[in-house]
Design an enzyme around this catalytic site. Structure first.
Site, short mmCIF file in Angstrom:
data_model
loop_
_atom_site.label_atom_id
_atom_site.label_comp_id
_atom_site.label_asym_id
_atom_site.label_seq_id
_atom_site.Cartn_x
_atom_site.Cartn_y
_atom_site.Cartn_z
N ASP B 5 0.88 -1.18 0.00
CA ASP B 5 0.00 0.00 0.00
C ASP B 5 0.91 1.23 0.00
OD1 ASP B 5 -1.80 2.04 0.64
OD2 ASP B 5 -1.85 1.49 2.77
N ASN B 8 1.87 8.76 0.29
CA ASN B 8 2.74 9.87 -0.08
C ASN B 8 4.09 9.79 0.59
OD1 ASN B 8 1.18 11.35 -2.01
ND2 ASN B 8 -0.25 11.74 -0.34
N TYR B 11 6.13 3.12 1.32
CA TYR B 11 5.65 1.85 0.81
C TYR B 11 5.35 1.01 2.04
CZ TYR B 11 7.99 2.75 -3.77
OH TYR B 11 8.40 3.25 -4.98
N TYR B 68 -16.76 6.94 -5.86
CA TYR B 68 -16.78 8.13 -6.72
C TYR B 68 -15.39 8.35 -7.32
CZ TYR B 68 -15.30 10.89 -2.51
OH TYR B 68 -14.66 11.39 -1.41
N GLY B 72 -9.90 8.20 -3.06
CA GLY B 72 -8.60 7.53 -2.98
C GLY B 72 -8.77 6.00 -2.99
N ASP B 74 -6.98 3.88 -1.53
CA ASP B 74 -6.79 3.33 -0.18
C ASP B 74 -8.12 3.30 0.57
OD1 ASP B 74 -6.73 6.10 -0.26
OD2 ASP B 74 -5.12 6.31 1.21
N ARG B 75 -8.91 4.36 0.44
CA ARG B 75 -10.25 4.37 1.06
C ARG B 75 -11.12 3.26 0.47
NH1 ARG B 75 -12.86 10.21 0.49
NH2 ARG B 75 -14.62 9.27 1.60
N ASP B 89 -10.17 6.13 9.04
CA ASP B 89 -8.76 6.00 8.70
C ASP B 89 -8.06 7.29 9.10
OD1 ASP B 89 -6.25 5.63 7.63
OD2 ASP B 89 -6.95 4.85 5.71
#
Lengths: 205, 205
Positions: B5, B8, B11, B68, B72, B74-75, B89
């Site tokens: 994952d 910014n 890793y 949508y 992101g 990740d979300r 989160d």
């Protein structure tokens, strides 16, 4: 009777029913000859005014025992203006205070619109949107603009209405928040109303 | 199977049950020979990884139609990890997403702890306090530290619990928010769980 509410950026005067502002940077309080009842959250100016006989600090005129020691005198004055309700004062910070049967119940401090907008922008440029004040408060967000607007406005809204009281809206950004709180009473003179109430009680003693 | 994952700043790898992080600044993805399934919100790194055959972007493996377009990845992966609940989160932003019977209902974005702390401090030095995570959520604030803590944490809390669902807490600041959400399930592998679920569905096709 001349009243004045002094903040970090301006002197806000109320002369009977007319209000006007003077910038703290270029207004000279010694230019005033008449008696002025004031409150002041600006420490530097407070020190100047203390030396002027015609400037009368209302802060000394009433008991702060119902409030807390670091609470701004402007918030206290707004609370003194009402008997019952939730006051939202929307400025650089949004202060929310609850008054029940004339007694301050506590409150909280939320970031103002400009500050919160900067906050989202600084987290990520992908969150740089103007808030949507026409947000549907009954639906979770499904786009980025609504996601930050819901995060900022719906959370505030849910907390404020949970107190099940009349809502009084004041401060420079009151006009922006009135869509979110359509039943709120907008009163830009709330602090002056509080100052008048304090003066009346002093006179009655 | 190796999962990654990418955000910014780092890793975040999961190798079976062991996770570890590598800084985006000095990790070279070409140093890896094995197959890695990844998601990535970092555009610059995404462009590099696209050229590497052993790095497989999971984003292309599933339908985003329930979500949508600017949400992101990740979300989205965290949402894919659960069937029902509210996901918090807590990172540089706090994202809150609601899943009902396997379907994303919407969510919102709230400032992260560090960002919000800066916001209060920038409004006024008199609001420079660390948040009180042991705040009494049942009483309005009567001191400055609690006033900002209530403003930040209670408003979030009231919104989250209003959905009457299990709460899943993840992200770097999950440990700070667990006092506010004592019944939440803390799961730092939520995004990896979502990635595994997506992979399983791909295999089943």
């Amino acid at each position: 009777m001349l009243l004045c509410d002094i903040g970090n950026s301006s002197y806000h005067f109320l002369d009977k029913s007319t209000d006007y502002k003077k910038s703290v940077q270029n207004f000279n309080p010694q230019s005033m000859q008449e008696k002025i009842y004031y409150i002041c959250v600006n420490v530097k100016i407070k020190n100047i005014l203390e030396k002027l006989d015609n400037w009368i600090n209302l802060e000394e005129y009433f008991s702060k025992k119902n409030y807390y020691s670091t609470m701004g005198i402007d918030r206290i004055c707004a609370c003194e203006a009402i008997k019952d309700g939730v006051i939202i004062d929307a400025g650089s910070a949004i202060t929310v205070d609850v008054v029940n049967a004339g007694v301050f119940q506590g409150g909280f401090i939320y970031p103002g619109i400009k500050a919160m907008s900067e906050t989202y922008k600084n987290i990520s440029s992908s969150l740089e949107y103007p808030f949507n004040y026409n947000l549907n408060l009954n639906a979770l967000a499904k786009n980025s603009r609504d996601a930050i607007s819901y995060g900022y406005l719906k959370t505030l809204h849910r907390e404020v209405i949970s107190h099940k009281k009349d809502i009084f809206l004041t401060g420079g950004d009151a006009d922006k928040l009135c869509n979110i709180f359509p039943d709120a009473k907008i009163n830009q003179y709330l602090i002056f109303d509080g100052m008048k109430n304090i003066l009346q009680r002093v006179d009655a003693r």
